[in-house]
Design a protein around this motif. Structure first.
Motif, PDB file in Angstrom:
ATOM      1  N   VAL A 125      -1.990 -21.508 -46.990  1.00  0.00           N
ATOM      2  CA  VAL A 125      -1.526 -21.392 -45.796  1.00  0.00           C
ATOM      3  C   VAL A 125      -2.208 -22.259 -44.693  1.00  0.00           C
ATOM      4  O   VAL A 125      -1.469 -22.704 -43.731  1.00  0.00           O
ATOM      5  N   MET A 126      -3.313 -22.714 -44.733  1.00  0.00           N
ATOM      6  CA  MET A 126      -4.098 -23.642 -43.761  1.00  0.00           C
ATOM      7  C   MET A 126      -3.364 -24.901 -43.824  1.00  0.00           C
ATOM      8  O   MET A 126      -3.165 -25.730 -42.977  1.00  0.00           O
ATOM      9  N   PRO A 127      -3.528 -25.441 -45.197  1.00  0.00           N
ATOM     10  CA  PRO A 127      -2.722 -26.615 -45.199  1.00  0.00           C
ATOM     11  C   PRO A 127      -1.184 -26.521 -44.640  1.00  0.00           C
ATOM     12  O   PRO A 127      -0.851 -27.704 -44.069  1.00  0.00           O
ATOM     13  N   LEU A 128      -0.463 -25.502 -44.661  1.00  0.00           N
ATOM     14  CA  LEU A 128       0.682 -25.480 -44.451  1.00  0.00           C
ATOM     15  C   LEU A 128       0.778 -25.588 -42.613  1.00  0.00           C
ATOM     16  O   LEU A 128       1.699 -26.073 -42.238  1.00  0.00           O
ATOM     17  N   ALA A 295      -8.744  -8.653 -32.092  1.00  0.00           N
ATOM     18  CA  ALA A 295      -8.181  -7.289 -32.228  1.00  0.00           C
ATOM     19  C   ALA A 295      -6.829  -7.385 -32.992  1.00  0.00           C
ATOM     20  O   ALA A 295      -6.464  -6.287 -33.762  1.00  0.00           O
ATOM     21  N   VAL A 296      -6.065  -8.566 -32.499  1.00  0.00           N
ATOM     22  CA  VAL A 296      -4.625  -8.865 -33.513  1.00  0.00           C
ATOM     23  C   VAL A 296      -5.231  -8.781 -34.924  1.00  0.00           C
ATOM     24  O   VAL A 296      -4.402  -8.234 -35.871  1.00  0.00           O
ATOM     25  N   TRP A 297      -6.002  -9.655 -35.190  1.00  0.00           N
ATOM     26  CA  TRP A 297      -6.310  -9.943 -36.691  1.00  0.00           C
ATOM     27  C   TRP A 297      -6.884  -8.578 -37.355  1.00  0.00           C
ATOM     28  O   TRP A 297      -6.355  -8.497 -38.759  1.00  0.00           O
ATOM     29  N   PHE A 423      -0.638 -20.505 -34.520  1.00  0.00           N
ATOM     30  CA  PHE A 423      -1.965 -20.559 -35.336  1.00  0.00           C
ATOM     31  C   PHE A 423      -2.497 -19.180 -35.560  1.00  0.00           C
ATOM     32  O   PHE A 423      -3.063 -18.803 -36.595  1.00  0.00           O
ATOM     33  N   VAL A 424      -2.275 -18.496 -34.456  1.00  0.00           N
ATOM     34  CA  VAL A 424      -2.961 -17.116 -34.522  1.00  0.00           C
ATOM     35  C   VAL A 424      -2.235 -16.437 -35.708  1.00  0.00           C
ATOM     36  O   VAL A 424      -2.553 -15.467 -36.584  1.00  0.00           O
ATOM     37  N   GLN A 429      -1.249 -14.530 -41.505  1.00  0.00           N
ATOM     38  CA  GLN A 429      -0.593 -14.736 -42.967  1.00  0.00           C
ATOM     39  C   GLN A 429      -1.850 -14.752 -43.888  1.00  0.00           C
ATOM     40  O   GLN A 429      -1.664 -14.230 -44.962  1.00  0.00           O
ATOM     41  N   VAL A 430      -2.960 -15.265 -43.411  1.00  0.00           N
ATOM     42  CA  VAL A 430      -4.099 -15.567 -44.494  1.00  0.00           C
ATOM     43  C   VAL A 430      -4.393 -13.827 -44.584  1.00  0.00           C
ATOM     44  O   VAL A 430      -4.834 -13.479 -45.712  1.00  0.00           O
ATOM     45  N   ILE A 431      -4.533 -13.135 -43.824  1.00  0.00           N
ATOM     46  CA  ILE A 431      -4.963 -11.670 -43.889  1.00  0.00           C
ATOM     47  C   ILE A 431      -3.692 -10.866 -44.765  1.00  0.00           C
ATOM     48  O   ILE A 431      -4.100 -10.295 -45.555  1.00  0.00           O
ATOM     49  N   VAL A 432      -2.599 -11.113 -44.562  1.00  0.00           N
ATOM     50  CA  VAL A 432      -1.635 -10.659 -45.499  1.00  0.00           C
ATOM     51  C   VAL A 432      -1.657 -10.984 -46.748  1.00  0.00           C
ATOM     52  O   VAL A 432      -1.462 -10.092 -47.802  1.00  0.00           O
ATOM     53  N   CYS A 433      -1.927 -12.435 -46.994  1.00  0.00           N
ATOM     54  CA  CYS A 433      -2.253 -12.811 -48.484  1.00  0.00           C
ATOM     55  C   CYS A 433      -3.571 -12.212 -49.185  1.00  0.00           C
ATOM     56  O   CYS A 433      -3.509 -11.922 -50.356  1.00  0.00           O
ATOM     57  N   ILE A 434      -4.320 -11.903 -48.474  1.00  0.00           N
ATOM     58  CA  ILE A 434      -5.818 -11.046 -48.976  1.00  0.00           C
ATOM     59  C   ILE A 434      -5.267  -9.714 -49.037  1.00  0.00           C
ATOM     60  O   ILE A 434      -5.709  -9.131 -50.249  1.00  0.00           O
ATOM     61  N   SER A 435      -4.391  -9.126 -48.363  1.00  0.00           N
ATOM     62  CA  SER A 435      -4.211  -7.686 -48.479  1.00  0.00           C
ATOM     63  C   SER A 435      -3.201  -7.641 -49.735  1.00  0.00           C
ATOM     64  O   SER A 435      -3.021  -6.768 -50.520  1.00  0.00           O
TER      65      SER A 435
END
Length: 490
Positions: A125-128, A295-297, A423-424, A429-435
């Protein structure tokens, strides 16, 4: 060039109205190449305005881009989702007739295969984000969706060799999945007028529900009628067709699209002085220090865990715990995403009409989303075989509540970050991936035997997560653009 100087065409000394429209809103200097590009794009739109009707949806072509992107994001999500349903008819202990030999998979193998999609999305996700910033969505997203389609088609043959051979294909699906949230931010920021950003975000996020509506019944039908491997083939073909269509019709900038008229570009570009230009540095540190962003994250962490539990394991819970047949599981599984989609669309329009402060509306909608989901998940831990209809009611109500997030934490992201929403949302998306990695692991550890007693603890843990993360959001959330969202780097 002075800050107030306008772009002049090669054939005239004074800029016309169209050229003033294309002058940089943020008073940034343009290179000579940029000037030529701007003039060329202006001439293209003027030519279209004069010649007319070669493109459909004239003056409203941005909606064609919106629909195209929603479909392609739907195919992206459907590819990753296809295994979550098909696993119940791939396994040895499915009681309905098979059109092809089943594949024996342990709980551990299933969890690894489910989680590998999230792993692929997490590492990419971050390279993306860097690729999207430098090359734009057109080529990056098209290529990833194309290879996701190929990988999905390959899952059938790979599974017949060994279940764990599916891992590389699932990881490639995850690479494409990592585009979903950044694309939501990028497309809405580039193609939506400020007055329509809420509608664009709501529709783009609807790909999550549309993917379930597409995948669940189609997978159930193909599993029973044609065999489980046909599920992967059908999804892969749709993704490949979508990737080719996206590359053909999409452009990274609205002003570069031959079907965007001067009139429509003026509508789209309203307020563009608050949008960062390509090449501007992203204020990473300022964003990371902002409480309203956290708060959003944090809210999305709870939302993502609740969503992934329902999406990934609702078919398994219905079939393995409540003994609902495969075909009926597929039919029942489309009810929750349909209700969520309807709730999301209605809430998106209603939130703009309620006469309350924006921050209070964010708190109310997000609380209704996460607390409502938590309350409807709890009863699922106390039902038994024969309660499939009641389970569907609970799943439908819980995921419908989560549809209100588009008017809560997701809307807050667009309000506070504006041009840096991509970016936010990339961090989201990283959080979704962790979940996606956490939920299969949690289920494998707590409910390894798929008994109702074990699932009761799963639902209770998710209940606590949803309540706590919503509390944090209500305390820290914001509804106004942060200072870094209104400042362009020079």
């Amino acid at each position: 060039m002075s800050k107030t100087e306008k772009i002049s065409s090669p054939s005239t000394s004074a800029p016309d109205d169209g050229q003033r429209l294309l002058a940089p809103k943020g008073d940034l200097e343009l290179s000579s190449k940029d000037q030529k590009d701007e003039v060329r794009d202006l001439e293209s739109r003027k030519s279209l305005s004069e010649e007319d009707e070669s493109c459909f949806l004239r003056h409203k072509f941005r909606y064609a881009i919106l629909i195209l992107t929603v479909l392609c994001l739907t195919f992206t999500r459907s590819n990753e989702l296809s295994f979550n349903f098909t696993v119940i008819c791939m396994n040895m202990n499915t009681t309905e007739g098979h059109k092809e030999p089943p594949v024996e998979m342990s709980i551990s193998e299933i969890s690894k295969i489910m989680g590998s999609g999230g792993l692929g999305a997490l590492v990419s996700v971050m390279p993306l984000v860097h690729l999207l910033h430098n090359f734009g969505p057109r080529s990056v997203f098209s290529v990833l969706l194309f290879f996701s389609g190929l990988a999905t088609i390959a899952l059938g043959p790979l599974a017949k060799i060994s279940p764990l051979w599916m891992l590389p294909g699932r990881i490639i699906q995850g690479f494409a999945l990592s585009t979903v949230m950044p694309m939501t931010g990028a497309v809405s920021a580039e193609w939506a007028p400020l007055t329509e950003i809420g509608k664009f975000v709501t529709m783009l996020s609807a790909a999550g529900q549309l993917s379930q509506i597409l995948t669940m019944p189609m997978s159930a039908f193909l599993c029973v009628e044609s065999g489980w491997s046909s599920v992967y083939t059908a999804h892969g073909i749709l993704a490949i067709i979508g990737s080719l269509g996206f590359f053909a019709l999409y452009r990274n900038s609205a002003k570069n699209h031959p079907c965007i008229t001067e009139r429509e570009f003026e509508i789209i570009s309203q307020g563009s002085k608050q949008r960062p230009r390509r090449g501007d540095s992203v204020p990473y540190w300022e964003i990371a220090k902002t409480k309203s962003v956290w708060a959003v994250w944090i809210a999305f962490l709870g939302n993502a865990i609740g969503f992934q539990l329902i999406v990934q394991f609702m078919p398994t819970f219905l079939n393995k715990v409540l003994s609902v047949p495969v075909r009926r599981t597929g039919s029942l599984s489309i009810i929750p995403p349909i209700t969520q989609l309807l709730v999301k669309i209605i809430a998106g329009y209603a939130s703009d009409q309620i006469p309350l402060t924006e921050k209070l509306k964010l708190r109310l909608f997000n609380s209704a989303a996460q607390i409502g989901c938590a309350m409807f998940l709890l009863p699922l831990g106390f039902i038994g075989i024969g309660d499939g209809n009641f389970a569907i009611v609970c799943f439908a109500a819980s995921i419908s509540c989560l549809g209100l997030v588009s008017c809560g934490s997701m809307k807050s992201a667009t309000l506070i970050a504006r041009g840096y929403t991509h970016f936010v949302m990339a961090v989201v998306q990283v959080i979704v991936c962790i979940s996606m990695l956490f939920v299969p692991f949690m289920v494998a550890v707590i409910a390894s035997e798929n008994t109702i007693d074990q699932w009761r603890w799963v639902f209770f843990l998710v209940f606590l997560i949803l309540v706590m993360t919503n509390t944090v959001f209500c305390v820290l959330c914001g509804a106004e653009p942060e200072p870094w969202a209104l400042t362009q780097k020079k």
